[in-house]
Design a protein around this motif. Structure first.
Motif, PDB file in Angstrom:
ATOM      1  N   LEU A  17       0.688  -1.134   0.065  1.00 56.17           N
ATOM      2  CA  LEU A  17       0.011   0.142  -0.032  1.00 56.17           C
ATOM      3  C   LEU A  17       0.949   1.379  -0.161  1.00 56.17           C
ATOM      4  CD1 LEU A  17      -2.877   1.312  -0.024  1.00 56.17           C
ATOM      5  CD2 LEU A  17      -2.590   1.026   2.714  1.00 56.17           C
ATOM      6  N   THR A  18       1.945   1.157   0.946  1.00 58.42           N
ATOM      7  CA  THR A  18       2.760   2.398   0.944  1.00 58.42           C
ATOM      8  C   THR A  18       3.641   2.617  -0.376  1.00 58.42           C
ATOM      9  OG1 THR A  18       2.781   1.995   3.449  1.00 58.42           O
ATOM     10  CG2 THR A  18       4.575   3.523   2.337  1.00 58.42           C
ATOM     11  N   VAL A  19       4.056   1.587  -0.977  1.00 58.05           N
ATOM     12  CA  VAL A  19       4.908   1.663  -2.109  1.00 58.05           C
ATOM     13  C   VAL A  19       4.146   2.396  -3.268  1.00 58.05           C
ATOM     14  CG1 VAL A  19       5.968   0.251  -3.948  1.00 58.05           C
ATOM     15  CG2 VAL A  19       6.744  -0.113  -1.477  1.00 58.05           C
ATOM     16  N   PHE A  20       2.933   1.944  -3.586  1.00 52.98           N
ATOM     17  CA  PHE A  20       2.050   2.135  -4.673  1.00 52.98           C
ATOM     18  C   PHE A  20       1.514   3.607  -4.366  1.00 52.98           C
ATOM     19  CE2 PHE A  20       1.910  -2.068  -6.269  1.00 52.98           C
ATOM     20  CZ  PHE A  20       1.588  -2.032  -7.379  1.00 52.98           C
ATOM     21  N   GLY A  21       1.150   3.822  -3.069  1.00 58.33           N
ATOM     22  CA  GLY A  21       0.597   5.360  -2.816  1.00 58.33           C
ATOM     23  C   GLY A  21       1.624   6.221  -2.998  1.00 58.33           C
ATOM     24  N   CYS A  22       2.577   6.225  -2.029  1.00 60.39           N
ATOM     25  CA  CYS A  22       3.430   7.303  -2.265  1.00 60.39           C
ATOM     26  C   CYS A  22       4.568   7.268  -3.322  1.00 60.39           C
ATOM     27  CB  CYS A  22       4.618   6.976  -0.950  1.00 60.39           C
ATOM     28  SG  CYS A  22       3.850   7.030   0.626  1.00 60.39           S
ATOM     29  N   GLY A  23       4.848   5.982  -3.992  1.00 60.25           N
ATOM     30  CA  GLY A  23       5.432   6.124  -5.321  1.00 60.25           C
ATOM     31  C   GLY A  23       4.478   6.748  -6.213  1.00 60.25           C
ATOM     32  N   VAL A  25       2.703   9.588  -6.047  1.00 58.93           N
ATOM     33  CA  VAL A  25       2.875  10.794  -5.540  1.00 58.93           C
ATOM     34  C   VAL A  25       4.244  11.156  -5.873  1.00 58.93           C
ATOM     35  CG1 VAL A  25       2.847  12.591  -3.718  1.00 58.93           C
ATOM     36  CG2 VAL A  25       1.187  10.936  -3.809  1.00 58.93           C
ATOM     37  N   ALA A  26       5.231  10.381  -5.805  1.00 66.56           N
ATOM     38  CA  ALA A  26       6.460  10.847  -5.860  1.00 66.56           C
ATOM     39  C   ALA A  26       6.911  10.821  -7.398  1.00 66.56           C
ATOM     40  CB  ALA A  26       7.578   9.816  -5.132  1.00 66.56           C
ATOM     41  N   VAL A  27       6.529   9.893  -8.077  1.00 65.82           N
ATOM     42  CA  VAL A  27       6.581  10.012  -9.706  1.00 65.82           C
ATOM     43  C   VAL A  27       5.962  11.087 -10.196  1.00 65.82           C
ATOM     44  CG1 VAL A  27       5.844   8.445 -11.758  1.00 65.82           C
ATOM     45  CG2 VAL A  27       7.007   7.417  -9.855  1.00 65.82           C
ATOM     46  N   SER A  28       4.632  11.213  -9.925  1.00 67.21           N
ATOM     47  CA  SER A  28       4.068  12.515 -10.273  1.00 67.21           C
ATOM     48  C   SER A  28       4.634  13.774 -10.102  1.00 67.21           C
ATOM     49  CB  SER A  28       2.495  12.461  -9.659  1.00 67.21           C
ATOM     50  OG  SER A  28       1.744  13.913 -10.064  1.00 67.21           O
ATOM     51  N   VAL A  29       5.352  14.009  -8.937  1.00 70.66           N
ATOM     52  CA  VAL A  29       5.909  15.486  -8.574  1.00 70.66           C
ATOM     53  C   VAL A  29       7.569  15.199  -9.336  1.00 70.66           C
ATOM     54  CG1 VAL A  29       7.124  16.471  -6.684  1.00 70.66           C
ATOM     55  CG2 VAL A  29       4.663  15.665  -6.592  1.00 70.66           C
ATOM     56  N   ILE A  40      -3.451  10.098  -9.048  1.00 75.37           N
ATOM     57  CA  ILE A  40      -3.039   9.641  -7.819  1.00 75.37           C
ATOM     58  C   ILE A  40      -4.025   8.664  -7.185  1.00 75.37           C
ATOM     59  CG2 ILE A  40      -2.063  10.468  -5.526  1.00 75.37           C
ATOM     60  CD1 ILE A  40      -0.934  12.957  -7.211  1.00 75.37           C
ATOM     61  N   ALA A  41      -5.240   9.449  -7.050  1.00 74.29           N
ATOM     62  CA  ALA A  41      -6.205   8.667  -6.437  1.00 74.29           C
ATOM     63  C   ALA A  41      -6.567   7.365  -6.997  1.00 74.29           C
ATOM     64  CB  ALA A  41      -7.633   8.975  -6.418  1.00 74.29           C
ATOM     65  N   LEU A  42      -6.215   7.155  -8.157  1.00 74.96           N
ATOM     66  CA  LEU A  42      -6.523   5.833  -9.116  1.00 74.96           C
ATOM     67  C   LEU A  42      -5.514   4.617  -8.727  1.00 74.96           C
ATOM     68  CD1 LEU A  42      -8.295   4.209 -11.290  1.00 74.96           C
ATOM     69  CD2 LEU A  42      -6.729   5.074 -12.974  1.00 74.96           C
ATOM     70  N   VAL A  43      -4.060   5.161  -8.473  1.00 76.44           N
ATOM     71  CA  VAL A  43      -3.161   4.455  -8.347  1.00 76.44           C
ATOM     72  C   VAL A  43      -3.215   4.100  -6.884  1.00 76.44           C
ATOM     73  CG1 VAL A  43      -0.443   4.243  -8.104  1.00 76.44           C
ATOM     74  CG2 VAL A  43      -1.427   5.268 -10.149  1.00 76.44           C
TER      75      VAL A  43
END
Length: 78
Positions: A17-23, A25-29, A40-43
């Motif tokens: 959950l943390t890898v997908f969620g924070c990942g 956001v990190a990739v987007s930024v 981001i909500a979809l991922v």
């Protein structure tokens, strides 16, 4: 032995959950690909879904160590 696998299930589910969620956001930024909150909500939703499917047989997919610990302290979870 069952408690060991439940703990591993909690750990693995929270990790996914943390890898997908924070990942997401990190990739987007990092790459400037942020075009809206929907992507981001979809991922995050995909991450939650994968974490539940991966750990539902091990630990009932709580995915929140604080909730699991509170349930153990309250005696609702062995």
């Amino acid at each position: 032995m069952k408690a060991f696998f439940e703990g591993i299930g909690e750990l693995f589910g929270t990790f996914v959950l943390t890898v997908f969620g924070c990942g997401a956001v990190a990739v987007s930024v990092l790459f400037g690909a942020h075009q809206g909150l929907f992507q981001i909500a979809l991922v995050w939703g995909i991450g939650v879904t994968l974490a539940i499917y991966l750990t539902r047989h091990l630990s009932c997919a709580h995915l929140n160590p604080a909730v699991t610990l509170a349930m153990v302290v309250a005696g609702r979870l062995p």
